[in-house]
Design a protein around this motif. Structure first.
Motif, short mmCIF file in Angstrom:
data_model
loop_
_atom_site.label_atom_id
_atom_site.label_comp_id
_atom_site.label_asym_id
_atom_site.label_seq_id
_atom_site.Cartn_x
_atom_site.Cartn_y
_atom_site.Cartn_z
N GLU A 152 0.95 -1.31 0.16
CA GLU A 152 0.05 -0.24 -0.12
C GLU A 152 0.71 1.95 0.28
OE1 GLU A 152 -4.22 0.43 2.00
OE2 GLU A 152 -2.53 1.30 3.47
N VAL A 153 0.78 1.92 -1.15
CA VAL A 153 0.83 3.76 -1.10
C VAL A 153 0.68 4.40 -0.44
CG1 VAL A 153 2.01 4.90 -2.13
CG2 VAL A 153 2.63 2.40 -3.35
N THR A 154 1.08 5.56 0.46
CA THR A 154 0.40 6.49 1.02
C THR A 154 1.10 7.60 -0.23
OG1 THR A 154 -0.16 5.43 2.71
CG2 THR A 154 -0.29 7.50 2.62
N HIS A 155 -0.14 8.65 -0.63
CA HIS A 155 0.78 9.80 -1.46
C HIS A 155 -0.14 10.63 -1.29
CE1 HIS A 155 -2.57 8.85 -4.37
NE2 HIS A 155 -2.26 7.51 -3.59
N GLU A 156 1.22 12.16 -1.39
CA GLU A 156 0.11 13.30 -0.90
C GLU A 156 -0.49 13.99 -2.25
OE1 GLU A 156 -0.04 15.04 2.12
OE2 GLU A 156 1.08 12.89 3.08
N ARG A 178 7.87 1.59 -8.38
CA ARG A 178 8.96 0.21 -8.71
C ARG A 178 10.65 0.94 -8.10
NH1 ARG A 178 11.83 -1.09 -13.88
NH2 ARG A 178 13.09 0.53 -13.53
N ASP A 179 10.56 1.94 -8.35
CA ASP A 179 12.13 2.22 -7.22
C ASP A 179 11.41 2.14 -6.11
OD1 ASP A 179 13.53 2.04 -9.83
OD2 ASP A 179 12.62 3.85 -10.38
N SER A 180 11.22 2.90 -5.96
CA SER A 180 10.56 3.42 -3.81
C SER A 180 10.63 1.71 -3.49
CB SER A 180 9.42 4.33 -3.67
OG SER A 180 9.28 5.11 -4.17
N LEU A 181 10.14 0.70 -4.06
CA LEU A 181 9.72 -1.02 -3.73
C LEU A 181 10.90 -1.44 -3.25
CD1 LEU A 181 7.46 -2.83 -2.41
CD2 LEU A 181 7.35 -3.57 -4.75
N ALA A 182 11.05 -1.29 -4.40
CA ALA A 182 12.91 -2.08 -4.81
C ALA A 182 13.80 -1.42 -3.42
CB ALA A 182 13.29 -1.78 -5.88
N LEU A 215 -1.61 -1.57 -10.22
CA LEU A 215 -1.62 -0.28 -8.61
C LEU A 215 -3.07 0.63 -9.24
CD1 LEU A 215 1.11 2.37 -9.51
CD2 LEU A 215 0.81 0.53 -7.90
N ASN A 216 -4.33 0.33 -8.12
CA ASN A 216 -5.10 0.63 -7.72
C ASN A 216 -5.57 1.61 -6.51
OD1 ASN A 216 -6.75 -1.00 -9.62
ND2 ASN A 216 -7.52 -2.78 -7.73
N THR A 217 -6.15 3.06 -7.20
CA THR A 217 -6.27 3.89 -6.41
C THR A 217 -7.76 4.89 -6.21
OG1 THR A 217 -4.63 5.08 -6.98
CG2 THR A 217 -5.63 6.85 -5.36
N PHE A 223 -11.07 7.26 -6.03
CA PHE A 223 -11.48 8.40 -6.12
C PHE A 223 -11.04 8.71 -5.02
CE2 PHE A 223 -13.98 11.82 -6.53
CZ PHE A 223 -13.60 11.93 -7.95
N GLY A 224 -10.43 9.93 -4.78
CA GLY A 224 -10.56 10.46 -3.86
C GLY A 224 -9.40 10.09 -2.73
N MET A 225 -8.93 9.09 -2.30
CA MET A 225 -7.90 8.89 -2.10
C MET A 225 -6.54 9.20 -1.88
SD MET A 225 -10.50 6.72 0.22
CE MET A 225 -9.56 6.49 1.20
N ARG A 226 -5.75 9.02 -1.11
CA ARG A 226 -4.64 9.26 -1.38
C ARG A 226 -3.85 7.92 -0.67
NH1 ARG A 226 -3.36 14.17 -1.73
NH2 ARG A 226 -5.15 15.65 -0.77
N LYS A 227 -4.34 6.38 -0.62
CA LYS A 227 -3.58 5.64 -0.88
C LYS A 227 -3.85 5.22 -1.55
CE LYS A 227 -3.66 4.98 4.39
NZ LYS A 227 -4.36 3.88 5.47
N THR A 228 -2.65 4.12 -2.70
CA THR A 228 -2.78 3.15 -3.72
C THR A 228 -2.75 1.32 -2.96
OG1 THR A 228 -2.61 5.49 -5.40
CG2 THR A 228 -2.16 2.95 -5.71
N ALA A 229 -3.57 0.57 -3.61
CA ALA A 229 -3.15 -0.66 -3.20
C ALA A 229 -2.45 -1.07 -4.30
CB ALA A 229 -3.73 -1.19 -2.96
N GLY A 230 -1.29 -2.05 -4.55
CA GLY A 230 -0.60 -2.16 -5.20
C GLY A 230 -0.35 -3.64 -4.94
N TYR A 231 -0.32 -4.20 -6.31
CA TYR A 231 0.67 -5.88 -6.24
C TYR A 231 1.90 -5.67 -7.37
CZ TYR A 231 0.74 -10.35 -7.71
OH TYR A 231 1.56 -12.22 -8.01
#
Length: 105
Positions: free
Chosen positions: A22-26, A36-40, A55-57, A59-67
């Protein structure tokens, strides 16, 4: 951008680990390559060993779920992954691939 690893599943037959995170972004959803670079970096791997699949965000959220699939070497990633996924993740195909040989002919 902050990355939290949710789960890691070993897949020894394909020399990889399947990672859900899960990515939390501003700001807007970060690019596939920056994730990819941050996860690596978080997993102490080379960027060419990490393939972001989804990558799934919401709507309106500042969190992205990823695989992602994290391989033990870039060669295993090139052998297993489909070409379009390698292109999306900017992982160079091997020198001996059929595309390069067809261009020379």
């Amino acid at each position: 951008m902050e990355i939290e690893v949710i789960s890691e599943d070993e897949n020894p037959m394909l020399h990889r680990t399947d990672v859900r995170f899960e990515v939390t972004h501003e700001d807007a959803t970060p690019s596939r390559l920056s994730v990819r670079d941050s996860l690596a970096a978080k997993l102490n791997k080379d960027s060419d060993e990490v393939v972001i699949h989804a990558l799934n965000t919401k709507f309106g959220m500042r969190k992205t779920a990823g695989y992602a699939k994290v391989y033990t070497s870039p060669e295993f990633a090139r052998d297993v992954e489909q070409d379009y996924m390698l292109d999306r993740n900017k992982i160079e195909a091997e020198e001996g691939d059929g595309e390069a040989e067809a261009e020379e002919a």
